[in-house]
Design a protein around this motif. Structure first.
Motif, PDB file in Angstrom:
ATOM      1  N   LYS A 176       0.946  -1.882  -0.069  1.00  0.00           N
ATOM      2  CA  LYS A 176      -0.150  -0.070   0.075  1.00  0.00           C
ATOM      3  C   LYS A 176       0.846   1.029   0.622  1.00  0.00           C
ATOM      4  CE  LYS A 176      -3.165   2.155   2.519  1.00  0.00           C
ATOM      5  NZ  LYS A 176      -4.380   2.266   3.966  1.00  0.00           N
ATOM      6  N   VAL A 222       2.613   1.158  -3.394  1.00  0.00           N
ATOM      7  CA  VAL A 222       1.609   1.939  -4.280  1.00  0.00           C
ATOM      8  C   VAL A 222       1.857   3.810  -4.427  1.00  0.00           C
ATOM      9  CG1 VAL A 222      -0.770   2.442  -5.161  1.00  0.00           C
ATOM     10  CG2 VAL A 222       0.894  -0.061  -4.817  1.00  0.00           C
ATOM     11  N   GLU A 223       1.531   4.021  -2.991  1.00  0.00           N
ATOM     12  CA  GLU A 223       1.557   5.321  -2.925  1.00  0.00           C
ATOM     13  C   GLU A 223       2.543   6.118  -3.370  1.00  0.00           C
ATOM     14  OE1 GLU A 223       0.061   5.534   1.008  1.00  0.00           O
ATOM     15  OE2 GLU A 223      -1.897   5.229   1.375  1.00  0.00           O
ATOM     16  N   PRO A 274       3.068   4.693  -8.078  1.00  0.00           N
ATOM     17  CA  PRO A 274       1.438   4.162  -8.776  1.00  0.00           C
ATOM     18  C   PRO A 274       1.419   3.209  -9.488  1.00  0.00           C
ATOM     19  CG  PRO A 274       0.634   6.837  -7.981  1.00  0.00           C
ATOM     20  CD  PRO A 274       3.087   6.306  -8.333  1.00  0.00           C
ATOM     21  N   LEU A 284       1.103  -0.570  -8.893  1.00  0.00           N
ATOM     22  CA  LEU A 284       0.061  -1.255  -9.362  1.00  0.00           C
ATOM     23  C   LEU A 284      -0.345  -2.359  -9.872  1.00  0.00           C
ATOM     24  CD1 LEU A 284      -2.773  -0.816  -7.756  1.00  0.00           C
ATOM     25  CD2 LEU A 284      -3.711   0.395  -9.612  1.00  0.00           C
ATOM     26  N   ALA A 315       1.503  -5.221  -7.684  1.00  0.00           N
ATOM     27  CA  ALA A 315       0.264  -5.617  -6.450  1.00  0.00           C
ATOM     28  C   ALA A 315      -0.823  -6.371  -6.539  1.00  0.00           C
ATOM     29  CB  ALA A 315      -0.122  -3.817  -5.842  1.00  0.00           C
ATOM     30  N   ASP A 316      -1.766  -5.955  -7.774  1.00  0.00           N
ATOM     31  CA  ASP A 316      -2.633  -6.418  -7.922  1.00  0.00           C
ATOM     32  C   ASP A 316      -2.720  -7.862  -8.053  1.00  0.00           C
ATOM     33  OD1 ASP A 316      -4.410  -4.262  -7.758  1.00  0.00           O
ATOM     34  OD2 ASP A 316      -4.499  -3.787  -9.890  1.00  0.00           O
TER      35      ASP A 316
END
Length: 224
Positions: free
Chosen positions: A107, A110-111, A114, A117, A120-121
């Motif tokens: 998290k 990603v912040e 980005p 992402l 992460a997915d």
């Protein structure tokens, strides 16, 4: 390693990283309760054995595979090793702590960036070693040996801090334990770079028993 990459590694391995590592003792709280760990010597011995034979070796080796998977854009390998590491967690507490810390790091990443992402997915419930490897590869921290040392040193520092609080010990004793573990940290980091898939094994029954005992411990300061 450039100065900029040193700073990235220091940030990634920092105790200030908001992933909640400070709330986990990985069974040390139960071991102190049972009297198995009662002083600086027994805490150091436990950490030595974990570094030489325990699950942290596997985490470091899987983190290496994650780093390479991100570099190669191999999403399938990334997902595979994340699932493999989840399956290797022997208790609910150990698995939950790995997922919680991994989720928090992803998290944060990603912040900050980005563009990660899609990675992460791809991994879903992300283990901490996987998230650490993704972050290190995304930030282009190298050499990889330094990344592994950062991961292992962060793990060691967290558990020594837990031991200092629980036994209790003085801060100087805690720092001495970390210094005494330098050779084990270096050896484990070197081994993690060369372990083949067939050699991914550990002797972690002691950790498993401590973790299971902690689940039903009456009073607790830590979540594992």
């Amino acid at each position: 390693m450039t100065i900029e990459r040193v700073l990235y590694l220091l940030q990634l391995a920092s105790p200030a990283l908001p992933v909640g590592a400070y709330s986990y003792s990985e069974g040390i709280e139960a071991l102190v309760e049972m009297g198995i760990i009662s002083n600086a010597q027994s805490l150091q011995h436990w950490l030595e054995q974990e570094l030489r034979y325990g699950a942290i070796r596997l985490e470091a080796a899987v983190m290496v595979r994650t780093y390479h998977a991100v570099q190669n854009g191999d999403i399938e390998a990334l997902s595979y090793w994340n699932q493999w590491l989840s399956a290797a967690r022997e208790t609910e507490e150990l698995r939950s702590s790995s997922w919680q810390m991994g989720r928090s790091l992803i998290k944060l990443l990603v912040e900050l960036q980005p563009q990660v992402l899609p990675l992460a997915d791809a991994v879903g419930s992300c283990n901490y070693a996987i998230a650490f490897g993704i972050a290190a590869a995304s930030w282009k921290i190298e050499p990889l040996s330094a990344v592994i040392l950062g991961y292992l040193h962060s793990w060691t520092t967290n558990l020594v801090t837990a031991g200092v609080k629980l036994i209790p010990l003085g801060q100087t004793a805690g720092q001495q334990i970390i210094l005494n573990l330098f050779s084990d940290l270096t050896n484990t980091a070197t081994e993690a770079l060369t372990l083949s898939d067939d050699d991914l094994c550990s002797c972690s029954w002691g950790l498993s028993l401590a973790s299971m005992a902690h689940e039903t411990q009456y009073t607790r300061l830590f979540r594992s």
